[in-house]
Scaffold this motif. Structure first.
Motif, short mmCIF file in Angstrom:
data_model
loop_
_atom_site.label_atom_id
_atom_site.label_comp_id
_atom_site.label_asym_id
_atom_site.label_seq_id
_atom_site.Cartn_x
_atom_site.Cartn_y
_atom_site.Cartn_z
N SER A 15 0.85 -1.19 0.00
CA SER A 15 0.00 0.00 0.00
C SER A 15 0.88 1.24 0.00
CB SER A 15 -0.92 0.01 1.22
OG SER A 15 -0.17 0.05 2.40
N VAL A 16 0.37 2.29 -0.62
CA VAL A 16 1.11 3.54 -0.69
C VAL A 16 0.92 4.28 0.65
CG1 VAL A 16 1.27 5.76 -1.88
CG2 VAL A 16 0.84 3.68 -3.17
N ILE A 17 1.99 4.88 1.11
CA ILE A 17 1.98 5.63 2.37
C ILE A 17 0.99 6.78 2.27
CG2 ILE A 17 3.41 7.10 3.85
CD1 ILE A 17 5.82 5.38 2.76
N ASP A 18 0.19 7.00 3.32
CA ASP A 18 -0.72 8.14 3.35
C ASP A 18 -0.92 8.60 4.79
OD1 ASP A 18 -2.54 10.13 2.94
OD2 ASP A 18 -4.07 8.84 2.02
N ASN A 19 -0.12 9.59 5.18
CA ASN A 19 -0.23 10.17 6.52
C ASN A 19 -1.03 11.46 6.52
OD1 ASN A 19 1.52 8.36 8.13
ND2 ASN A 19 3.05 9.02 6.65
N GLY A 20 -1.55 11.85 5.35
CA GLY A 20 -2.35 13.06 5.27
C GLY A 20 -1.59 14.29 4.84
N ASN A 21 -0.25 14.21 4.77
CA ASN A 21 0.52 15.35 4.28
C ASN A 21 1.83 14.86 3.66
OD1 ASN A 21 2.88 15.75 6.27
ND2 ASN A 21 1.10 15.46 7.60
N LEU A 22 2.32 15.66 2.74
CA LEU A 22 3.49 15.27 1.97
C LEU A 22 4.74 15.10 2.83
CD1 LEU A 22 4.78 14.64 -0.75
CD2 LEU A 22 5.09 17.11 -1.09
N LEU A 23 4.96 16.00 3.76
CA LEU A 23 6.15 15.91 4.60
C LEU A 23 6.22 14.57 5.33
CD1 LEU A 23 8.72 17.10 5.86
CD2 LEU A 23 7.26 18.20 7.57
N ASP A 24 5.17 14.20 6.02
CA ASP A 24 5.17 12.93 6.75
C ASP A 24 5.27 11.73 5.80
OD1 ASP A 24 5.05 14.22 9.20
OD2 ASP A 24 2.87 14.05 9.35
N ASP A 25 4.59 11.82 4.65
CA ASP A 25 4.66 10.73 3.67
C ASP A 25 6.09 10.52 3.17
OD1 ASP A 25 1.92 10.45 3.93
OD2 ASP A 25 1.45 11.28 1.95
N LEU A 26 6.78 11.61 2.84
CA LEU A 26 8.13 11.48 2.31
C LEU A 26 9.12 11.03 3.38
CD1 LEU A 26 8.45 14.46 -0.16
CD2 LEU A 26 8.19 12.03 -0.67
N VAL A 27 8.97 11.53 4.58
CA VAL A 27 9.86 11.07 5.67
C VAL A 27 9.70 9.57 5.85
CG1 VAL A 27 10.30 11.18 8.15
CG2 VAL A 27 10.03 13.30 6.84
N GLU A 28 8.47 9.09 5.89
CA GLU A 28 8.25 7.65 6.05
C GLU A 28 8.79 6.88 4.85
OE1 GLU A 28 4.66 4.41 6.64
OE2 GLU A 28 4.28 6.50 7.19
N ARG A 91 10.66 14.30 -8.77
CA ARG A 91 11.82 13.38 -8.80
C ARG A 91 13.02 14.01 -8.11
NH1 ARG A 91 12.10 8.91 -12.83
NH2 ARG A 91 14.28 9.10 -12.32
N THR A 92 13.24 15.29 -8.35
CA THR A 92 14.37 15.96 -7.70
C THR A 92 14.17 16.03 -6.19
OG1 THR A 92 14.94 17.20 -9.68
CG2 THR A 92 15.71 18.10 -7.58
N ILE A 93 12.95 16.30 -5.75
CA ILE A 93 12.67 16.33 -4.32
C ILE A 93 12.95 14.96 -3.71
CG2 ILE A 93 10.86 16.59 -2.57
CD1 ILE A 93 9.54 18.64 -4.51
N LEU A 94 12.41 13.92 -4.31
CA LEU A 94 12.59 12.56 -3.80
C LEU A 94 14.06 12.15 -3.83
CD1 LEU A 94 11.46 9.83 -2.85
CD2 LEU A 94 11.26 9.21 -5.28
N HIS A 95 14.73 12.38 -4.94
CA HIS A 95 16.11 11.93 -5.07
C HIS A 95 17.06 12.73 -4.19
CE1 HIS A 95 15.07 9.92 -9.16
NE2 HIS A 95 14.57 9.28 -8.12
N THR A 96 16.72 13.98 -3.89
CA THR A 96 17.53 14.76 -2.95
C THR A 96 17.45 14.14 -1.56
OG1 THR A 96 17.25 16.79 -4.22
CG2 THR A 96 17.85 17.03 -1.89
N ALA A 97 16.25 13.80 -1.14
CA ALA A 97 16.07 13.18 0.18
C ALA A 97 16.75 11.82 0.24
CB ALA A 97 14.58 13.06 0.50
#
Length: 140
Positions: A15-28, A91-97
């Motif tokens: 399942s795709v992560i869904d914490n209700g906001n992008l910041l929490d989703d990307l951190v997870e 992609r740049t946001i994800l790959h930077t993290a």
């Protein structure tokens, strides 16, 4: 070597992560999602093989494209919620993290502190890199 590294890949979540906001989703997604940030059974030195062009190509096709597809759902949802503009370069946001995580783990020899990861991702969300306009639009 590429197959050995790919076999250590944790795999895609059902399942795709869904914490209700992008910041929490990307951190997870970066911290606990499918990741090359975990050594698995291979010696750490084996992971350096992923920098070889043939190994990198294999891993892109077999593993990373799937991870990017999961992240695409997260970013599409964030755009729908108004957290990012439609022309944000996800992609740049994800790959930077992810790159920060790889650097910390393999080059700096330490774990990425979650507070630092949150700060970096929050900054990228607040002022996201944008996709370049097509050349035809720039020329007009």
């Amino acid at each position: 070597m590429a197959a050995a590294i790919a076999s250590e890949y944790v795999g895609q979540s059902s399942s795709v992560i869904d914490n209700g906001n992008l910041l929490d989703d990307l951190v997870e997604h970066v911290r606990v999602g499918p990741s090359f940030l975990k050594y698995g059974r291979l010696a750490p030195v084996a992971w350096t093989a992923m920098l070889e062009p043939e190994v990198a190509e294999f891993l892109r096709e077999e593993v990373l494209n799937g991870r990017d597809a999961i992240a695409e759902v997260i970013f599409d949802r964030a755009i729908e919620r108004g957290e990012l503009p439609a022309d944000a370069d996800s992609r740049t946001i994800l790959h930077t993290a992810l790159g920060l995580g790889l650097y910390e783990r393999y080059l700096a020899g330490s774990s990425l502190v979650e507070a630092t990861l949150r700060q970096v991702i929050a900054a990228l969300i607040a002022t996201p890199p944008r996709l370049a306009a097509p050349l035809a639009a720039e020329e007009a």
